[in-house]
Scaffold this motif. Structure first.
Motif, PDB file in Angstrom:
ATOM      1  N   GLY A 135       0.843  -1.185   0.000  1.00 21.72           N
ATOM      2  CA  GLY A 135       0.000   0.000   0.000  1.00 21.72           C
ATOM      3  C   GLY A 135       0.881   1.239   0.000  1.00 21.72           C
ATOM      4  O   GLY A 135       2.116   1.147  -0.012  1.00 21.72           O
ATOM      5  N   ASP A 194      -8.945   1.643  -3.686  1.00 26.41           N
ATOM      6  CA  ASP A 194      -9.022   0.219  -3.374  1.00 26.41           C
ATOM      7  C   ASP A 194      -7.726  -0.489  -3.747  1.00 26.41           C
ATOM      8  O   ASP A 194      -7.236  -1.349  -3.019  1.00 26.41           O
ATOM      9  CB  ASP A 194     -10.205  -0.389  -4.115  1.00 26.41           C
ATOM     10  CG  ASP A 194     -10.455  -1.845  -3.726  1.00 26.41           C
ATOM     11  OD1 ASP A 194     -10.148  -2.212  -2.573  1.00 26.41           O
ATOM     12  OD2 ASP A 194     -10.957  -2.603  -4.565  1.00 26.41           O
ATOM     13  N   LYS A 230      -4.533   1.104  -1.469  1.00 26.07           N
ATOM     14  CA  LYS A 230      -4.604   0.872  -0.019  1.00 26.07           C
ATOM     15  C   LYS A 230      -3.862   1.942   0.790  1.00 26.07           C
ATOM     16  O   LYS A 230      -2.954   1.630   1.561  1.00 26.07           O
ATOM     17  CB  LYS A 230      -4.037  -0.509   0.315  1.00 26.07           C
ATOM     18  CG  LYS A 230      -4.706  -1.651  -0.414  1.00 26.07           C
ATOM     19  CD  LYS A 230      -4.033  -2.972  -0.104  1.00 26.07           C
ATOM     20  CE  LYS A 230      -4.632  -4.100  -0.928  1.00 26.07           C
ATOM     21  NZ  LYS A 230      -3.948  -5.380  -0.691  1.00 26.07           N
ATOM     22  N   ASN A 254     -14.402  -2.811   4.071  1.00 27.71           N
ATOM     23  CA  ASN A 254     -13.934  -1.958   2.977  1.00 27.71           C
ATOM     24  C   ASN A 254     -15.126  -1.440   2.171  1.00 27.71           C
ATOM     25  O   ASN A 254     -15.905  -2.221   1.638  1.00 27.71           O
ATOM     26  CB  ASN A 254     -13.006  -2.785   2.067  1.00 27.71           C
ATOM     27  CG  ASN A 254     -12.304  -1.941   1.035  1.00 27.71           C
ATOM     28  OD1 ASN A 254     -12.929  -1.174   0.322  1.00 27.71           O
ATOM     29  ND2 ASN A 254     -10.995  -2.102   0.934  1.00 27.71           N
ATOM     30  N   SER A 280      -7.226   1.810   6.421  1.00 27.69           N
ATOM     31  CA  SER A 280      -7.183   3.067   5.664  1.00 27.69           C
ATOM     32  C   SER A 280      -8.122   4.082   6.315  1.00 27.69           C
ATOM     33  O   SER A 280      -9.187   3.719   6.821  1.00 27.69           O
ATOM     34  CB  SER A 280      -7.612   2.843   4.208  1.00 27.69           C
ATOM     35  OG  SER A 280      -6.665   2.065   3.505  1.00 27.69           O
ATOM     36  N   ASN A 299      -8.424  -3.442   4.943  1.00 28.21           N
ATOM     37  CA  ASN A 299      -8.042  -3.786   3.568  1.00 28.21           C
ATOM     38  C   ASN A 299      -7.921  -5.289   3.345  1.00 28.21           C
ATOM     39  O   ASN A 299      -7.374  -5.723   2.343  1.00 28.21           O
ATOM     40  CB  ASN A 299      -6.711  -3.109   3.218  1.00 28.21           C
ATOM     41  CG  ASN A 299      -6.876  -1.627   2.957  1.00 28.21           C
ATOM     42  OD1 ASN A 299      -7.545  -1.226   2.020  1.00 28.21           O
ATOM     43  ND2 ASN A 299      -6.286  -0.799   3.817  1.00 28.21           N
TER      44      ASN A 299
END
Length: 559
Positions: free
Chosen positions: A150, A187, A190, A265, A222, A210
């Motif tokens: 991420g 998405d 991340k 998420n 996140s 995530n």
């Protein structure tokens, strides 16, 4: 590990009110100490004479920003003139334009991904807009690394569409707010922190995870924070201060700690956005155009093609072109479909449409990404397969465009079967299979109910010591079956879905056996497809008949 955190300030739309912003920053620093950088999202420049006069003071060096300030590009046509270089540059001392899109990594190792402007609604894109190609160019180099976990921070001016799902509601019109491509970007990347603006409100969403609990290793959470404009009359929050230790230097166990208020998420709640927004417009799996493979579905199979009389032929180089009957027919509005690139198998495959092994006389309809074929040795004369043109092993490995067209084929088949007084059962077995085959089987309405079919699957699964799990209607399979996971999946005409994660051994004909049983179709001798073979001539005749019957429902005939 004793690493020093980076002290960061984030700001919403400045709109040219530089003196007010920097006065506030100086007051904060006087009270709490020096910050390392200021990140500005949304519209940095204003269009009024007062805003222009303020900017000139900083541009000429008469005034200096009290902190290293990094800004995004124009979010409207009116402010494009303030950005001389699309690749980013220093605009004034301590004020740096990051660029159209990219990744900025500080000396501390802090990784900041950014995209300037708003999503383009037309081509060519205006200077203040980004395109799907911009996002693809940003995502691909990052996510192609096996070490990618991420980014620390993501900066966008636009909100990600649907970010409020599973979380607290913002003070915005959720029917029109945000971009689906930004949601897709968030998405994929991340970010630990994602900042956006443009909506004139402050919104701090609950942190979201995530990973899928119990199915994937724990990952960091996140946080999405939207900020208001500087000096807004309602005194909504426009500055956000936080400390962050770069991901690359952080203890992994600390990084993945989950706060008590963490949610699911928001970007994986459904394959479709219920609020009616545009779908994500970029994919990391399919982008560059290449050859498409078409077959002559006319003379050899006796397909007399009603309606517009369009036939697809191969040009010999693999490219498709449309032809028309007779002297008076036009070229089907003049435009053949654009060729696309599809992933190919490394070895022989019976179902890749470009493969010489494909039994082309069974093909009923060909779309851009998927095709429809008569099942060999089908349970019923109208038992069909929906297959991707390119080589994908399962539904969860397909890109968005392929998935969407597969859904269109499913919908068309359901309408077709309904017109025949039949309900539709769809199933997939991702186990000891090389290429995805979505089995679509019609069941006459007067034979049994949907509940009877569901019970038949449940009972036979229990008899084989398997537990079929009922999953919510809008659940994305990718949430419960990451790529590589063997599974069996069935979808009923009611929208109900049953799922089984295959552990060791699984009866390969399970789906057929259930539907062939006395409780459903009552054709137990047809449970094994090998016992239902037809001659090639019989298959050609069956395919021609089904192709003609299905044609009024076949969306591939539409422009």
């Amino acid at each position: 590990m004793g690493e020093q955190p980076v002290r960061v300030l984030a700001c919403g739309d400045v709109e040219g009110r530089l003196n007010a912003l920097f006065s506030r920053v100086q007051a904060i620093q006087k009270k709490t100490g020096q910050f390392d950088l200021l990140l500005c999202v949304g519209e940095f420049f204003g269009t009024s004479p007062e805003a222009e006069a303020e900017w000139q003071q900083y541009k000429t060096g008469a005034k200096k920003a009290p902190i290293h300030t990094y800004i995004l590009g124009a979010a409207s046509q009116e402010t494009v003139k303030n950005f001389p270089n699309a690749d980013g540059c220093e605009l004034a001392e301590n004020i740096t334009y990051l660029g159209r899109r990219g990744v900025f990594t500080g000396v501390s190792g802090l990784q900041i991904a950014y995209v300037s402007g708003q999503e383009a609604v037309q081509e060519p894109a205006p200077a203040h807009c980004f395109t799907s190609k911009d996002l693809l160019a940003l995502v691909t180099p990052l996510t192609s690394s096996s070490k990618f976990r991420g980014v620390d921070i993501l900066l966008t001016s636009q909100w990600p569409r649907g970010v409020w799902h599973f979380g607290n509601n913002p003070e915005v019109n959720t029917k029109s707010c945000g971009s689906s491509t930004v949601a897709n970007l968030a998405d994929k990347l991340k970010p630990r922190y994602h900042f956006a603006a443009l909506e004139g409100v402050h919104y701090e969403r609950l942190p979201y995870r995530n990973h899928v609990i119990l199915q994937e290793n724990a990952q960091h959470v996140s946080r999405f924070i939207a900020l208001a404009s500087v000096n807004n009359p309602a005194k909504k929050k426009y500055l956000y201060a936080f400390n962050i230790i770069p991901m690359k230097t952080m203890d992994p166990s600390e990084l993945v700690k989950q706060p008590q208020d963490v949610t699911e998420n928001p970007y994986r709640h459904s394959t479709k956005d219920k609020t009616g927004g545009s779908k994500p417009a970029f994919s990391t799996t399919e982008e560059e155009p290449a050859h498409q493979f078409f077959f002559d579905l006319s003379r050899k199979q006796g397909g007399d093609f009603r309606g517009h009389g369009r036939k697809r032929h191969s040009d010999g180089d693999g490219r498709g072109r449309d032809q028309c009957h007779g002297d008076g027919d036009r070229h089907h509005h003049g435009q053949p479909k654009q060729p696309r690139k599809h992933p190919q198998s490394q070895g022989p495959c019976w179902f890749c449409l470009a493969s010489p092994q494909v039994e082309k006389h069974l093909v009923i309809s060909i779309g851009t990404h998927c095709y429809l074929a008569l099942a060999k040795g089908g349970l019923t004369p109208q038992h069909v397969l929906i297959l991707p043109i390119g080589h994908y092993q399962s539904v969860v490995e397909m890109g968005l465009e392929v998935m969407e067209e597969m859904e269109k084929f499913k919908y068309a088949m359901k309408k077709f079967f309904k017109s025949k007084g039949q309900r539709c059962v769809v199933f997939e077995r991702n186990y000891r299979s090389q290429h995805l085959q979505l089995q679509v089987v019609p069941v006459p309405l007067d034979l049994c109910t949907t509940e009877d079919i569901k019970e038949a699957f449940m009972v036979q699964a229990q008899e084989q010591q398997m537990e079929l799990m009922e999953i919510p209607e809008h659940t994305d399979l990718k949430q419960i079956a990451p790529p590589g996971t063997p599974y069996f999946y069935v979808e009923l005409d009611s929208g109900e879905k049953l799922f089984y994660r295959i552990q060791k051994h699984f009866p390969l004909q399970f789906g057929r056996e259930v539907l062939a049983s006395e409780a459903v179709l009552n054709v137990p001798t047809r449970a094994d497809w090998k016992e239902c073979k037809q001659s090639r001539e019989e298959e050609e005749e069956s395919c021609k008949q089904l192709r003609d019957d299905f044609q009024p429902y076949d969306f591939t005939w539409d422009d």
